[in-house]
Design an enzyme around this catalytic site. Structure first.
Site, PDB file in Angstrom:
ATOM      1  N   LYS A 188       0.802  -1.226   0.000  1.00 32.57           N
ATOM      2  CA  LYS A 188       0.000   0.000   0.000  1.00 32.57           C
ATOM      3  C   LYS A 188       0.836   1.278   0.000  1.00 32.57           C
ATOM      4  CE  LYS A 188      -4.433  -1.304   0.283  1.00 32.57           C
ATOM      5  NZ  LYS A 188      -5.500  -0.802  -0.603  1.00 32.57           N
ATOM      6  N   SER A 239       0.947  -9.828  -0.656  1.00 32.66           N
ATOM      7  CA  SER A 239       0.682  -8.391  -0.602  1.00 32.66           C
ATOM      8  C   SER A 239       0.922  -7.757   0.757  1.00 32.66           C
ATOM      9  CB  SER A 239      -0.755  -8.105  -1.043  1.00 32.66           C
ATOM     10  OG  SER A 239      -1.673  -8.765  -0.188  1.00 32.66           O
TER      11      SER A 239
END
Length: 502
Positions: free
Chosen positions: A51, A305
């Site tokens: 992110k 991720s």
């Protein structure tokens, strides 16, 4: 459209904050599935999640006036940490609105990076609405976690790195999907540069908003979102991300919580790192894809991720891993209530390891046992059930039964004689006062005859409640439960309830 995004990706400003993460071979997983499986290690970013790429790229492209006024977002985790770190590096004031149910580890991480945390509401939607109010009031710039071209472009740099470093023919790239920021950015770059490579999204089955949108041909909204994989708990795919995904994502695979837990273990076995549930989705998808297609000797890349795992959740993950790997069967078996019956049952199952055995005297003739057994992968469960049935045992397969796995295996006390009892499964927000609020709104009209709660390190706790409700009052009771506002399911017809609790 792709050309515009590729230009943004090539000009993205991410490496002042993010790092170019390695691509590692998953040796154990590759050997087991006879393919070359690679892990893109986004869990190694400074905030343990991809992110930071999109957040920093978005901030870096703001005007000086926008930076001076400050930025805001709503987030329950990884985007909040990425924005706080990006703002710290750029000297920008960042306000992050988080639900009150957000675990302390994430709140403290945002504060440690200089972000101002505002706790509001019990769910993300309430936090998001309040963040918009603050934006209007103070003139902040809103930094969207996924549905912004600059955020999308920042995440797209992951694909650029993959194609720069994987020189052999690449069959497919597997990407976790929440609101679609990472898969949109990666699909835009991959399909422009190497359109022959498959881009496959992987979603948790209880938050599969892209799968629903592709099925309906529009941005449909999920009625309810499961929170196990909280990093992808989104009810509707983004508007900008949808414009890319609908044309350039080859397919979406959905996976269960158990399959995700098994993938977390796979990643740990190969890297000794613990991925968060959303971070492991791609690898649960890779396994399902290989089993479905029967492919061998292909190069497959999965994006790990993130690794912002709550420590309390590890117990739950470890419990569900063997079921997710299809190496444990959870069964209810009826055996005679007489000496030697358990020994005979053990002789029937042979050398299989018993992982769990729960029993309480119910009547003089038969005993219902709750048993977990290790099995070989594949069709081992069905062969075991058939063998038990051929021996004369009554068997109920509970391996996929949520009440059995989350509650019944941890409960003691045996059967109840409570009249007019109905069984409900709830998700309570993990915050002080949640139970009191439930009991206050339920009132004194109906008696609670059973209650089981278990914390598994998420924003919502799993609760099983027995309530004595006469048939004539069932509709009124359900209306009361609807008004309380906690997600719930009526489990009164669940076979586990009939066998062990009723």
């Amino acid at each position: 459209m792709l050309e515009q995004y590729v230009k943004r990706i090539l000009n993205a400003k991410v490496y002042e904050a993010a790092v170019e993460t390695p691509i590692e071979r998953a040796n154990s997983l590759s050997a087991r599935y006879a393919n070359n499986i690679l892990i893109k290690r986004e869990d190694l970013q400074p905030v343990f999640s991809f992110k930071i790429r999109g957040a920093y790229n978005n901030l870096a492209h703001l005007t000086e006036e926008q930076k001076a006024k400050g930025v805001i977002c709503a987030s329950a985790g990884n985007h909040a940490q990425g924005l706080a770190e990006s703002a710290r590096r750029l000297g920008v004031k960042a306000t992050i609105v988080m639900p009150r149910t957000t675990p302390d580890i994430k709140v403290n991480s945002v504060r440690a990076r200089g972000g101002k945390v505002v706790l509001h509401g019990d769910a993300f939607d309430e936090a998001a609405a309040y963040s918009r109010e603050l934006m209007e009031k103070h003139g902040y710039t809103y930094i969207h976690p996924y549905d912004d071209p600059m955020t999308i472009a920042g995440q797209g740099t992951i694909a650029l790195e993959i194609l720069n470093h994987v020189r052999e023919p690449l069959h497919a790239v597997f990407v976790p999907v929440g609101g679609g920021g990472i898969i949109a950015g990666m699909a835009a770059y991959i399909k422009y540069v190497r359109p022959e490579i498959k881009v496959i999204g992987v979603e948790y089955e209880e938050s599969a908003c892209l799968a629903l949108a592709l099925k309906d041909g529009k941005r449909s909204v999920l009625d309810q979102v499961g929170l196990f994989a909280d990093g992808v708990a989104v009810a509707q795919i983004g508007e900008n991300t949808w414009e890319i995904c609908k044309d350039y994502v080859d397919e979406v695979i959905t996976v269960s919580a158990d399959e995700t837990c098994a993938a977390i273990k796979d990643i740990f076995d190969d890297t000794r790192s613990v991925a968060e549930p959303a971070g492991a989705l791609a690898f649960a998808g890779i396994k399902k894809y290989i089993e479905r297609e029967g492919c061998t000797d292909q190069t497959l890349v999965g994006v790990c991720s993130g690794a912002n795992m709550n420590f309390d959740r590890l117990r739950y993950v470890a419990e569900r891993t063997e079921v997710g790997e299809k190496r444990e069967a959870v069964l209810a078996v009826t055996i005679p209530e007489r000496p030697g019956a358990f020994k005979k049952f053990c002789a029937t199952i042979g050398k299989r390891q018993i992982t769990e055995f729960n029993y309480r005297l119910a009547d003089a003739n038969d005993a219902n046992i709750f048993v977990g057994l290790q099995i070989p992968a594949g069709d081992g469960r069905q062969k075991l059930i058939e063998k038990l049935q051929e021996t004369g045992y009554q068997v109920a397969d509970l391996t996929d039964n949520e009440v059995a796995k989350s509650h019944c295996r941890h409960m003691v006390g045996g059967r109840s004689t409570a009249e007019n009892e109905r069984l409900f499964r709830f998700e309570f927000p993990e915050r002080p006062g949640a139970l009191l609020n439930f009991l206050t709104q339920l009132g004194k009209r109906w008696n609670i005859s059973m209650f089981h709660y278990r914390n598994h390190g998420a924003a919502y706790g799993k609760v099983l409640v027995g309530i004595q409700v006469p048939d004539a009052e069932v509709a009124e009771c359900r209306e009361t439960l609807d008004n309380i506002g906690y997600a719930y399911w009526d489990e009164s017809d669940n076979p586990v309830y009939r066998l062990f609790l009723k």
